[in-house]
Write an enzyme that holds these catalytic residues in place. Structure first.
Site, short mmCIF file in Angstrom:
data_model
loop_
_atom_site.label_atom_id
_atom_site.label_comp_id
_atom_site.label_asym_id
_atom_site.label_seq_id
_atom_site.Cartn_x
_atom_site.Cartn_y
_atom_site.Cartn_z
N LYS A 1 -6.53 -8.79 2.22
CA LYS A 1 -6.26 -8.61 0.80
C LYS A 1 -6.55 -9.92 0.07
O LYS A 1 -6.21 -11.00 0.58
CB LYS A 1 -4.79 -8.21 0.61
N SER B 1 -0.28 -2.16 -4.45
CA SER B 1 -1.40 -2.96 -4.88
C SER B 1 -2.45 -3.23 -3.80
O SER B 1 -3.59 -3.57 -4.13
CB SER B 1 -0.91 -4.30 -5.42
N SER C 1 3.76 -2.37 -1.81
CA SER C 1 2.30 -2.55 -1.93
C SER C 1 1.51 -2.44 -0.63
O SER C 1 0.29 -2.38 -0.68
CB SER C 1 2.00 -3.89 -2.60
#
Lengths: 98, 504
Positions: free
Chosen positions: B81, B156, B180
């Site tokens: 990420k 996210s 997330s």
């Protein structure tokens, strides 16, 4: 409890947060933030007069280490990310009078 | 059916690599081919690093050939990420304000994966500064759910979830502040875990809300999750909230399904099974719990009475911490600086106004307001007290139960654009994951079925630092639900979606 922010409050908070909005954005944030703040008013339904706050879930203690010099990041590599740098320093707009 | 290499799991590939039946370079080319095939539609990555990945794979291959692999993850291609600092590789945090930022150091978790010999493919898309539940708040572009390209992957860590589901990475790392990792894992049909707060070092993780943030893996199955966790859970002197724990191998803690759950006490909070839950999701969750019961688990209703206040507490605490953490983006040391300004303060304000997206501004405003003079007690302190009540709810349930189970998300993947204009509706997507962060507990989402052809995730919540029990019960769920090879199923759905997209 109805919690409606005024445009003046939005501008004040924006100043504190080092943000600036166009007039239409001020109105949008006023409405959206008012709605969210209204929603979180629900917290007042709970009696917390005898409850301690939880700032952290793990018991925090000071972490000490020996005060010894250690290698740090290379200055050039760090300054390479700066929008403006000169002579080994970050360069910013003038901050003092005179 | 002959599977492509990118359709296999980490533990399967690890065996093939160690036995020299497959080379690390061959594996990388298989995954790279898949990325080239589907990335245009799915858009999992903000930055790809073909040169870095090829060099890493060649090094892995050299070590494998000479019989000196660094670990069981040697040569395994993974994605990170874009909130995780990677030395020399652009790290944007999904934000225009960091669009040119190249970190001079690695996050501790990234360093652990590099030392283990993994091959880093690139940086996955995310909601800006990890603020969002759909990946639509990315400062660059939205990611599409590979199961249905018209839907969101969740957020996210949306790009981290879609990459694993679509075969664009064997596993990824994400970060979880209010769900997330777990929510996008649920929406994309992969396994996602948020470890206990303090288990994985946050050094080099770009901060959103420091008392809630944790790094966690997204994987094809539970075995892979345990494998990756074994490398990233360790004490780190660079993070003063990192906890030193005595633990064995998570991988070795896995047990056959019946052995794992016999006599295990599973509490199902009635607050998680009611209002707002899609009937299709509820049905799949109930079915999976029945299967666990048949294996010998004791499944009973329990109560977390303050659940409905968690969202409100979170939307005070997380923005408050964010408003403070994001003060550092001032156009001085790194990132974007506005081109036109009058003086220093004006430079700060214009830099931030131009560099941040609307959701980030919303949260900075909310947090600044909640911490401002006259409001601190009413909002921030009040929320932190309610956080105590939420923690105590969990303590009470864990006095009686070994784990808590329920849906990860109240819905399956929703349509792109469906909730972007309504922040509160978007926030509700994390209603079952947020309490876990507030209490600092570990949580895992494991696929348990399908509703409307889309994956449904079952969430397990455990006692602090009891990741092993969570992994065991998730592993049993995976065996009991036996959904088949999710990579193959997802590829089929994606091929169908791509064809329809081309026609439409």
């Amino acid at each position: 409890m109805e919690h409606t922010l005024s445009l003046e409050e939005v501008r004040h908070v924006a100043r504190l947060a080092r943000l600036v909005f166009k007039p239409e954005e001020e109105e949008m944030f006023r409405q959206q933030l008012s709605r969210i703040l209204d929603h979180v008013q629900r917290l007042n339904e709970l009696d917390t007069s005898r409850v301690q706050p939880t700032f952290h879930v793990v018991p925090l203690k000071n972490v000490m280490r020996r005060d010894e010099t250690r290698p740090c990041l290379p200055r050039d590599e760090v300054l390479a990310n700066a929008p403006d740098a000169q002579g080994g320093f970050f360069r910013v707009p003038k901050i003092t009078e005179g | 059916m002959i599977l492509e290499l990118w359709q296999l799991t980490v533990h399967e590939l690890s065996q093939l690599l160690l036995r020299k039946e497959v080379s690390a370079t061959e594996l990388l080319e298989s995954v790279w081919g898949r990325i080239e095939e589907v990335e245009d539609q799915v858009k999992s990555y903000i930055t790809l690093d073909p040169e870095g990945a090829r060099a890493a794979a060649a090094e892995s291959q050299r070590l494998l050939e000479s019989g000196r692999p660094r670990s069981a993850l040697e040569g395994i291609p993974c994605g990170l990420k874009d909130v995780l600092s990677t030395k020399g590789l652009r790290t944007t945090c999904g934000s225009k304000i960091l669009s040119n930022y190249v970190p001079p150091y690695d996050a501790t978790a990234v360093q652990a994966l590099k030392e283990a010999g993994t091959v880093i493919l690139g940086k996955t898309n995310m909601d800006e500064f990890a603020m969002g539940s759909s990946c639509e708040n990315s400062g660059f572009f939205p990611t599409h759910n590979p199961w249905d390209l018209t839907r969101v992957p969740g957020g996210s860590s949306g790009g981290s979830a879609s990459a694993v589901a679509a075969g664009e990475a064997m596993f990824t790392l994400g970060s979880d502040t209010g769900g997330s990792v777990r929510q996008p894992a649920s929406l994309c049909g992969v396994v996602g875990m948020k470890p206990t707060y303090g288990a994985v070092s946050r050094y080099g993780l770009i901060a959103f809300a420091s008392s809630l943030d944790q790094i966690g893996p997204l994987t094809r199955d539970v075995t892979d999750c345990a494998m990756v966790l074994d490398f990233i859970v360790k004490h780190d002197p660079m993070d003063s909230t990192s906890v030193e724990i005595k633990r064995g191998s998570y991988l070795e803690a896995l047990r056959p399904a019946d052995e794992a759950v016999k006599g295990l006490k599973i509490g199902v909070p009635k607050e998680y099974m009611g209002k707002g839950l899609e009937p299709g999701v509820e049905a799949q969750v109930k079915k999976a719990l029945e299967l666990l019961q048949e294996l010998g688990a004791e499944v009973e209703e329990c109560s977390l009475p303050h659940s409905s206040y968690a969202l409100d507490a979170y939307y005070v605490i997380a923005p408050a911490e964010a408003s403070s953490n994001l003060a550092r983006y001032d156009g001085v040391r790194y990132g974007y600086r506005s081109k036109q300004y009058d003086d220093l303060i004006d430079m700060y304000r214009k830099t931030r106004a131009e560099g941040f997206g609307p959701e980030v501004k919303r949260r900075i405003m909310l947090g600044t307001y909640a911490l401002s003079a006259g409001y601190y007690d009413a909002y921030y302190l009040k929320a932190q007290k309610v956080r105590t009540l939420i923690r105590e709810d969990f303590d009470k349930v864990f006095a009686k139960f070994d784990v808590i189970a329920g849906p990860t998300s109240p819905t399956v993947a929703f349509k792109l654009g469906e909730k972007v204009d309504d922040p509160l509706a978007m926030y509700l997507s994390d209603i079952f994951t947020i309490p876990v962060n507030l209490a600092g507990l570990p949580g895992i989402s494991v696929p348990c079925g399908f509703s409307e052809g889309l994956p449904v995730g079952l969430q397990f919540i455990g006692k602090a630092f009891d990741e092993s029990t969570l992994l065991r019960v998730a592993y049993a769920t995976e065996q009991a639900c036996s959904l088949g090879n999710m990579a193959v199923l997802c590829a089929r759905a994606l091929a169908k979606g791509t064809k329809e997209g081309a026609r439409g």
